[in-house]
Design an enzyme around this catalytic site. Structure first.
Site, PDB file in Angstrom:
ATOM      1  N   LYS A 260       5.218   4.378  18.069  1.00  0.00           N
ATOM      2  CA  LYS A 260       5.155   5.785  17.659  1.00  0.00           C
ATOM      3  C   LYS A 260       5.416   6.715  18.836  1.00  0.00           C
ATOM      4  O   LYS A 260       6.088   7.749  18.689  1.00  0.00           O
ATOM      5  CB  LYS A 260       3.797   6.072  17.033  1.00  0.00           C
ATOM      6  CG  LYS A 260       3.507   5.236  15.788  1.00  0.00           C
ATOM      7  CD  LYS A 260       2.051   5.347  15.366  1.00  0.00           C
ATOM      8  CE  LYS A 260       1.723   4.380  14.247  1.00  0.00           C
ATOM      9  NZ  LYS A 260       0.296   4.382  13.888  1.00  0.00           N
TER      10      LYS A 260
ATOM     11  N   THR B 234       0.825  -1.210   0.000  1.00  0.00           N
ATOM     12  CA  THR B 234       0.000   0.000   0.000  1.00  0.00           C
ATOM     13  C   THR B 234       0.853   1.252   0.000  1.00  0.00           C
ATOM     14  O   THR B 234       0.627   2.198  -0.776  1.00  0.00           O
ATOM     15  CB  THR B 234      -0.928  -0.004   1.228  1.00  0.00           C
ATOM     16  OG1 THR B 234      -1.790  -1.154   1.161  1.00  0.00           O
ATOM     17  CG2 THR B 234      -1.776   1.247   1.278  1.00  0.00           C
ATOM     18  N   VAL B 235       1.858   1.286   0.869  1.00  0.00           N
ATOM     19  CA  VAL B 235       2.678   2.499   1.014  1.00  0.00           C
ATOM     20  C   VAL B 235       3.611   2.692  -0.173  1.00  0.00           C
ATOM     21  O   VAL B 235       3.661   3.772  -0.778  1.00  0.00           O
ATOM     22  CB  VAL B 235       3.474   2.442   2.335  1.00  0.00           C
ATOM     23  CG1 VAL B 235       4.457   3.612   2.421  1.00  0.00           C
ATOM     24  CG2 VAL B 235       2.517   2.467   3.521  1.00  0.00           C
TER      25      VAL B 235
ATOM     26  N   ASP C 277       1.634  -1.035  18.301  1.00  0.00           N
ATOM     27  CA  ASP C 277       1.868  -0.118  17.181  1.00  0.00           C
ATOM     28  C   ASP C 277       1.940   1.328  17.670  1.00  0.00           C
ATOM     29  O   ASP C 277       2.871   2.070  17.329  1.00  0.00           O
ATOM     30  CB  ASP C 277       0.739  -0.277  16.157  1.00  0.00           C
ATOM     31  CG  ASP C 277       0.756   0.804  15.094  1.00  0.00           C
ATOM     32  OD1 ASP C 277       1.568   0.706  14.155  1.00  0.00           O
ATOM     33  OD2 ASP C 277      -0.043   1.756  15.205  1.00  0.00           O
TER      34      ASP C 277
ATOM     35  N   GLU D 234      -6.483  -5.676  11.083  1.00  0.00           N
ATOM     36  CA  GLU D 234      -5.901  -6.867  10.476  1.00  0.00           C
ATOM     37  C   GLU D 234      -6.611  -8.127  10.968  1.00  0.00           C
ATOM     38  O   GLU D 234      -7.309  -8.116  11.991  1.00  0.00           O
ATOM     39  CB  GLU D 234      -4.407  -6.958  10.826  1.00  0.00           C
ATOM     40  CG  GLU D 234      -3.580  -5.761  10.396  1.00  0.00           C
ATOM     41  CD  GLU D 234      -3.355  -5.698   8.897  1.00  0.00           C
ATOM     42  OE1 GLU D 234      -3.570  -6.734   8.224  1.00  0.00           O
ATOM     43  OE2 GLU D 234      -2.987  -4.620   8.411  1.00  0.00           O
TER      44      GLU D 234
ATOM     45  N   GLY E 267       0.966   8.991  10.060  1.00  0.00           N
ATOM     46  CA  GLY E 267       0.688   9.088   8.631  1.00  0.00           C
ATOM     47  C   GLY E 267       0.965  10.448   8.038  1.00  0.00           C
ATOM     48  O   GLY E 267       2.093  10.935   8.039  1.00  0.00           O
TER      49      GLY E 267
ATOM     50  N   ILE F  12       0.020  13.394   9.045  1.00  0.00           N
ATOM     51  CA  ILE F  12       0.153  14.520   9.968  1.00  0.00           C
ATOM     52  C   ILE F  12       1.633  14.850  10.114  1.00  0.00           C
ATOM     53  O   ILE F  12       2.431  13.977  10.453  1.00  0.00           O
ATOM     54  CB  ILE F  12      -0.428  14.178  11.352  1.00  0.00           C
ATOM     55  CG1 ILE F  12      -1.896  13.776  11.234  1.00  0.00           C
ATOM     56  CG2 ILE F  12      -0.278  15.358  12.304  1.00  0.00           C
ATOM     57  CD1 ILE F  12      -2.491  13.248  12.521  1.00  0.00           C
TER      58      ILE F  12
END
Length: 430
Positions: free
Chosen positions: A207, A14-15, A203, A192, A136, A138
């Site tokens: 961050k 995706t990225v 996750d 997921e 993401g 931001i």
């Protein structure tokens, strides 16, 4: 014409596919802002035949992503493989060692090995850029590292996982339980098949470790982050929180105190009037508090092809312009050595929900346990009467230490009239 910046992309999920699409669709804008053309010339992924919705015709293909680091015609490497170990980590190390700048969206890698990689990048005099690793699209990294560079940051906090925020939003708006909200999030592609990484807070904790390192100019320290997820949050707790004037959010909080640095990821009750309480659905938000700037709030989409590619390409533009900044905002020799504080030293208010047998003396026993651990009550709420049956009792406290609260909960849990382990949620004074 100025020589184009040659970009290699490892990982075409995706990225990675989003990066190729953005660089092609917005080529004129990016060229103007970068001061030179920018083009992907080499790629690596697991399956050469897969249709990714973007053409890779004419690009040099490498089965081994680490080989991108040794391609003499590559100027900068984008790592979009992910994971704290394996090929993504090997590629980043190899590219930095070869003197090539790296742009990555890999929060796990930075949280676990960021100190080592920052030292390597500094020793080679190349950029390690990671705007896409946190929140993401931001621009949280640039805001902390550059926009607020003149401020002493006292606290940074945020909603850093869209999956959890979506689940909690659905639970609040529809009165459904965690399991149903998770199942629906999985069907919509927001969670997921194995959701543990998200719903258990890991996750988001990666961050937070990155934000804390930036905010306080210290080596990244994932092991110091206290991590809890949202599995234990019930629809009843969310409803009762609303009655008390709060919303429940999974927050990452990094705070500077006189004793050291707190870094904690857990569900919080936040006042409904605070801007972060109104960030719903899959959106993320980052709040920073500086001594001169005051409080700033950044909100937006924290994941997905477009937002993440936007952040990666912003880093590529900086590299094309020759703009570089130390990985954690300051040189390694100037990093703070402030100690990390254990969760047991957290000071704040608490929400407790008890399921108790409705009979005389139960509340007295509960309040005695709190009193004996030097915890004072702010309020108590009981909904309805059902003599001899289970009823919920909610207690909110004034500020106390986490260690005191944990000890009190152990004693309350041992009471015969208490039918299940008390639900505890921290109340944050934001």
């Amino acid at each position: 014409m100025t020589k184009p910046l040659s970009v290699a992309v490892a990982g075409l999920g995706t990225v990675g596919a989003g990066v190729l699409t953005l660089l092609r669709d917005n080529a004129a804008t990016i060229t103007a802002r970068a001061g030179r053309p920018m083009a992907v010339t080499a790629v690596s992924a697991r399956d050469r035949t897969r249709d990714r919705g973007v053409s890779i015709s004419g690009l040099r293909w490498y089965d081994d992503p680490v080989a991108l680091a040794h391609d003499p015609n590559v100027d900068v490497v984008v790592e979009a493989i992910g994971g704290s170990e394996g090929q993504g980590a090997d590629l980043v190390r190899a590219a930095l060692a070869a003197g090539k700048p790296v742009v990555t969206a890999n929060k796990a890698l930075l949280a676990v090995h960021g100190a080592e990689l920052a030292d390597l990048a500094e020793s080679k005099g190349v950029a390690l850029a990671y705007e896409a690793a946190v929140a993401g699209g931001i621009p949280a990294i640039k805001a902390l590292r550059e926009g607020l560079a003149a401020n002493d940051i006292s606290r940074v906090l945020g909603i850093l996982n869209g999956t959890c925020n979506y689940i909690l939003t659905q639970m609040r708006e529809r009165g459904i339980e965690f399991a149903q909200a998770l199942s629906e999030a999985q069907k919509l592609g927001y969670a997921e098949a194995d959701p543990a990484f998200d719903v258990d807070g890991i996750d988001a904790a990666h961050k937070l470790a990155i934000l804390a390192a930036l905010a306080f100019g210290r080596p990244v320290d994932f092991d110091a982050v206290h991590v809890e997820g949202i599995r234990a949050i019930s629809a009843l707790d969310i409803k009762l929180a609303e009655e008390l004037g709060y919303r429940i959010k999974l927050l990452g909080i990094a705070r500077r105190t006189e004793a050291g640095i707190e870094t904690r990821m857990h569900p919080c009750m936040v006042p409904v009037a605070h801007p972060i309480a109104r960030v719903d659905g899959v959106f993320n938000a980052v709040v920073a508090e500086g001594d001169f700037v005051g409080r700033i709030v950044l909100e937006g989409r924290g994941a997905g092809a477009g937002p993440t590619a936007s952040a990666i390409c912003a880093d590529l533009i900086d590299i094309a312009r020759g703009r570089t900044t130390p990985v954690w905002g300051v040189a390694a020799r100037d990093l703070s050595r402030a100690p990390s504080l254990p969760m047991s030293q957290r000071v704040g208010a608490y929400y407790l929900r008890l399921m108790v047998v409705d009979r005389p003396g139960v509340i007295a026993d509960v309040t005695a346990a709190l009193r004996d651990h030097h915890i004072s009550l702010e309020s108590m709420l009981q909904r309805g009467r059902a003599p001899g049956e289970a009823v919920p009792v909610v207690v909110t406290t004034h500020d106390c230490e986490e260690a005191q609260m944990r000890a009190a909960i152990l004693r309350i849990d041992a009471l015969e009239a208490v039918l299940e382990t008390p639900a505890m949620i921290r109340i944050e004074a934001l």
